[in-house]
Design an enzyme around this catalytic site. Structure first.
Site, mmCIF file in Angstrom:
data_model
loop_
_atom_site.group_PDB
_atom_site.id
_atom_site.type_symbol
_atom_site.label_atom_id
_atom_site.label_comp_id
_atom_site.label_asym_id
_atom_site.label_seq_id
_atom_site.Cartn_x
_atom_site.Cartn_y
_atom_site.Cartn_z
ATOM 1 N N ILE A 1 -6.451 -4.732 8.030
ATOM 2 C CA ILE A 1 -6.091 -5.990 6.952
ATOM 3 C C ILE A 1 -7.021 -5.989 5.581
ATOM 4 O O ILE A 1 -6.520 -6.538 4.650
ATOM 5 C CB ILE A 1 -7.212 -6.650 7.342
ATOM 6 C CG1 ILE A 1 -6.131 -8.687 6.532
ATOM 7 C CG2 ILE A 1 -8.106 -7.095 7.533
ATOM 8 C CD1 ILE A 1 -4.381 -8.551 7.849
ATOM 9 N N GLU B 1 2.000 -13.542 11.824
ATOM 10 C CA GLU B 1 2.585 -12.124 13.019
ATOM 11 C C GLU B 1 2.450 -11.067 11.768
ATOM 12 O O GLU B 1 2.795 -11.135 10.332
ATOM 13 C CB GLU B 1 3.993 -12.548 13.279
ATOM 14 C CG GLU B 1 4.527 -13.603 14.064
ATOM 15 C CD GLU B 1 3.994 -13.668 15.443
ATOM 16 O OE1 GLU B 1 3.622 -12.034 15.273
ATOM 17 O OE2 GLU B 1 2.885 -14.107 15.978
ATOM 18 N N ARG C 1 1.926 -4.828 6.067
ATOM 19 C CA ARG C 1 1.145 -4.317 5.095
ATOM 20 C C ARG C 1 2.327 -2.622 5.641
ATOM 21 O O ARG C 1 2.725 -2.222 6.873
ATOM 22 C CB ARG C 1 -0.065 -3.441 6.345
ATOM 23 C CG ARG C 1 -0.988 -1.819 5.140
ATOM 24 C CD ARG C 1 -2.084 -1.975 5.697
ATOM 25 N NE ARG C 1 -3.096 -1.280 4.347
ATOM 26 C CZ ARG C 1 -4.057 -1.521 4.098
ATOM 27 N NH1 ARG C 1 -4.526 -2.374 4.692
ATOM 28 N NH2 ARG C 1 -4.552 -0.444 3.158
ATOM 29 N N GLY D 1 -0.106 5.364 -4.666
ATOM 30 C CA GLY D 1 -0.960 6.412 -4.841
ATOM 31 C C GLY D 1 -0.207 8.061 -4.265
ATOM 32 O O GLY D 1 0.498 8.858 -4.844
ATOM 33 N N ARG D 2 0.537 7.148 -2.621
ATOM 34 C CA ARG D 2 0.355 9.144 -1.718
ATOM 35 C C ARG D 2 2.005 9.309 -2.680
ATOM 36 O O ARG D 2 2.546 9.821 -2.208
ATOM 37 C CB ARG D 2 0.371 7.892 -0.668
ATOM 38 C CG ARG D 2 -0.655 9.035 0.126
ATOM 39 C CD ARG D 2 -1.016 7.879 0.883
ATOM 40 N NE ARG D 2 -1.130 6.691 1.152
ATOM 41 C CZ ARG D 2 -1.530 5.948 2.769
ATOM 42 N NH1 ARG D 2 -0.755 5.904 3.570
ATOM 43 N NH2 ARG D 2 -1.119 4.920 1.829
ATOM 44 N N ASP E 1 0.944 -1.284 0.234
ATOM 45 C CA ASP E 1 -0.315 0.396 0.105
ATOM 46 C C ASP E 1 0.880 1.180 -0.178
ATOM 47 O O ASP E 1 2.300 1.277 0.778
ATOM 48 C CB ASP E 1 -0.531 -0.020 1.454
ATOM 49 C CG ASP E 1 -2.269 1.336 1.794
ATOM 50 O OD1 ASP E 1 -2.775 1.109 -0.102
ATOM 51 O OD2 ASP E 1 -2.478 1.414 2.016
ATOM 52 N N GLY E 2 0.298 2.715 -1.011
ATOM 53 C CA GLY E 2 0.852 3.875 -0.556
ATOM 54 C C GLY E 2 1.620 4.303 -1.445
ATOM 55 O O GLY E 2 2.089 5.087 -1.778
ATOM 56 N N HIS F 1 1.561 3.154 -9.291
ATOM 57 C CA HIS F 1 1.919 1.374 -9.497
ATOM 58 C C HIS F 1 2.665 1.359 -9.890
ATOM 59 O O HIS F 1 3.352 0.294 -10.306
ATOM 60 C CB HIS F 1 -0.259 0.894 -10.444
ATOM 61 C CG HIS F 1 -0.598 1.789 -9.281
ATOM 62 N ND1 HIS F 1 -0.846 1.858 -7.873
ATOM 63 C CD2 HIS F 1 -1.409 3.234 -9.881
ATOM 64 C CE1 HIS F 1 -2.123 1.862 -7.236
ATOM 65 N NE2 HIS F 1 -2.187 3.132 -8.314
ATOM 66 N N LEU G 1 11.215 -19.999 -5.487
ATOM 67 C CA LEU G 1 10.683 -18.670 -4.618
ATOM 68 C C LEU G 1 9.010 -18.875 -5.353
ATOM 69 O O LEU G 1 8.558 -19.011 -6.760
ATOM 70 C CB LEU G 1 10.955 -17.464 -4.615
ATOM 71 C CG LEU G 1 9.719 -16.396 -4.377
ATOM 72 C CD1 LEU G 1 10.172 -16.447 -2.554
ATOM 73 C CD2 LEU G 1 10.258 -14.493 -4.678
HETATM 74 C C1 IPE Z 1 -5.701 -2.818 -0.330
HETATM 75 O O1 IPE Z 1 -5.053 -1.135 -0.157
HETATM 76 C C2 IPE Z 1 -5.129 -3.879 -1.165
HETATM 77 C C3 IPE Z 1 -3.795 -3.606 -2.105
HETATM 78 C C4 IPE Z 1 -2.909 -2.798 -1.587
HETATM 79 C C5 IPE Z 1 -3.929 -4.190 -3.661
HETATM 80 P P1 IPE Z 1 -6.344 -0.598 -0.688
HETATM 81 O O2 IPE Z 1 -5.616 0.992 -0.649
HETATM 82 O O3 IPE Z 1 -7.284 -0.706 -1.736
HETATM 83 O O4 IPE Z 1 -6.493 -0.178 1.256
HETATM 84 P P2 IPE Z 1 -7.837 0.531 1.775
HETATM 85 O O5 IPE Z 1 -8.658 1.026 1.183
HETATM 86 O O6 IPE Z 1 -6.586 2.133 2.366
HETATM 87 O O7 IPE Z 1 -8.385 -0.155 3.388
HETATM 88 C C1 IPE Z 2 -1.719 -0.014 -3.081
HETATM 89 O O1 IPE Z 2 -1.638 1.598 -3.469
HETATM 90 C C2 IPE Z 2 -1.628 0.138 -4.741
HETATM 91 C C3 IPE Z 2 -3.484 -0.552 -5.006
HETATM 92 C C4 IPE Z 2 -4.344 -0.877 -3.971
HETATM 93 C C5 IPE Z 2 -3.814 -1.126 -6.324
HETATM 94 P P1 IPE Z 2 -2.072 2.471 -3.599
HETATM 95 O O2 IPE Z 2 -2.879 2.671 -4.814
HETATM 96 O O3 IPE Z 2 -3.383 1.705 -2.296
HETATM 97 O O4 IPE Z 2 -1.734 4.161 -2.550
HETATM 98 P P2 IPE Z 2 -1.925 4.853 -1.266
HETATM 99 O O5 IPE Z 2 -2.758 4.247 -0.606
HETATM 100 O O6 IPE Z 2 -3.547 5.826 -2.604
HETATM 101 O O7 IPE Z 2 -1.330 5.383 -1.133
HETATM 102 MG MG MG Z 3 -4.290 3.098 -0.335
#
Ligand code: IPE
Ligand code: IPE
Ligand code: MG
Length: 242
Positions: free
Chosen positions: A184, A196, A177, A19-20, A16-17, A33, A127
């Protein structure tokens, strides 16, 4: 003298992260991405080097369809591009690819690409890389129950587990995460029962080898009790593999 850390057999990651990461650089989200694919390549290599046997990553959730249409189509194109670009190297590196998730909703081209990538790497043993795409933990439990019901088979913990998308690997030892959120988000709801959990503030594109080592070190210091007492764990003879 510091002893070497216990390396988890199976690591699962909510990547995750992205986009930010992009927004902070005044870039379109898709640039984040793309950088996320580079981070996954680096992480998979690091896992091979550290002796991790299974890496499972969350790439696109059942709920991610609710994002703006251009982001969703961009992610589908990125998947197709990443497959074309990465599979030959993954194949050479001994990585076996599995895609876990619903095929419904994906284009014929993407479905074909997933099948080809799985077939091209099917002989590999270094792997196992499970990519959860169009995946949700609730979807997985429901589709497994529906498959058992359709076959008239009893629903037990063992039969459900066997009908789920991750039946080919043991449950994750460590779930990471990135991105700072402590939730989750519908990932591995069944399989993470005794994993864990480790949360990192790093955004996924910034999650490098050192960050992975920090997560492994944290895992190494945990006492996994599986419902028993600490005294029972400490007095148990070390288990002999096999
Ligand atoms: C979880 O991230 C899904 C993936 C990393 C693919 P999201 O960004 O979709 O989760 P929420 O919406 O913040 O809970
Ligand atoms: C996770 O990164 C990738 C996907 C969910 C596809 P995000 O796109 O959720 O990034 P943030 O949370 O917006 O930073
Ligand atoms: Mg996200």
């Amino acid at each position: 003298m510091s002893s070497s850390p216990v390396v988890p057999h199976h690591i699962a990651i909510v990547m995750d992260g992205n986009g930010r990461w992009a927004t902070r650089r005044f870039l379109p989200r898709l640039a984040g991405h793309k950088q996320g694919v580079d981070s996954l390549r680096r992480c998979a290599r690091a896992c091979v080097q550290r002796g991790v046997s299974v890496l499972t990553v969350f790439a696109f959730s059942s709920e991610n369809w609710n994002r703006p249409a251009d982001e969703v189509s961009g992610l589908m194109e990125l998947l197709a591009m990443a497959l074309a670009r990465e599979v030959p190297q993954l194949r050479a590196d001994g990585v076996r690819l599995h895609f876990v998730g619903a095929r419904t909703g994906l284009s014929a081209k993407v479905v074909e690409g997933l099948a080809q990538a799985e077939a091209a790497t099917a002989h590999n043993t270094r792997l196992v890389l499970n990519v959860c795409f169009n995946y949700g933990g609730r979807w997985d439990i429901a589709q497994a129950a529906a498959a058992l019901a359709a076959r008239g088979e009893p629903i037990t913990e063992a039969s459900l587990h066997a009908a789920m998308g991750m039946a080919h690997v043991p449950d994750p030892d460590l779930v990471i995460r990135t991105g700072g959120e402590m939730r989750i988000s519908n990932f591995l709801l069944w399989q993470a029962a005794y994993s864990e959990l480790y949360f990192s503030d790093r955004l996924w594109p910034d999650f490098d080898e050192a960050a992975l080592d920090e997560a492994i070190a944290a895992f190494s210091s945990r006492e996994r009790r599986f419902g028993k007492t600490s005294e029972q764990i400490l007095s148990a003879p070390a288990s002999v593999p096999g």
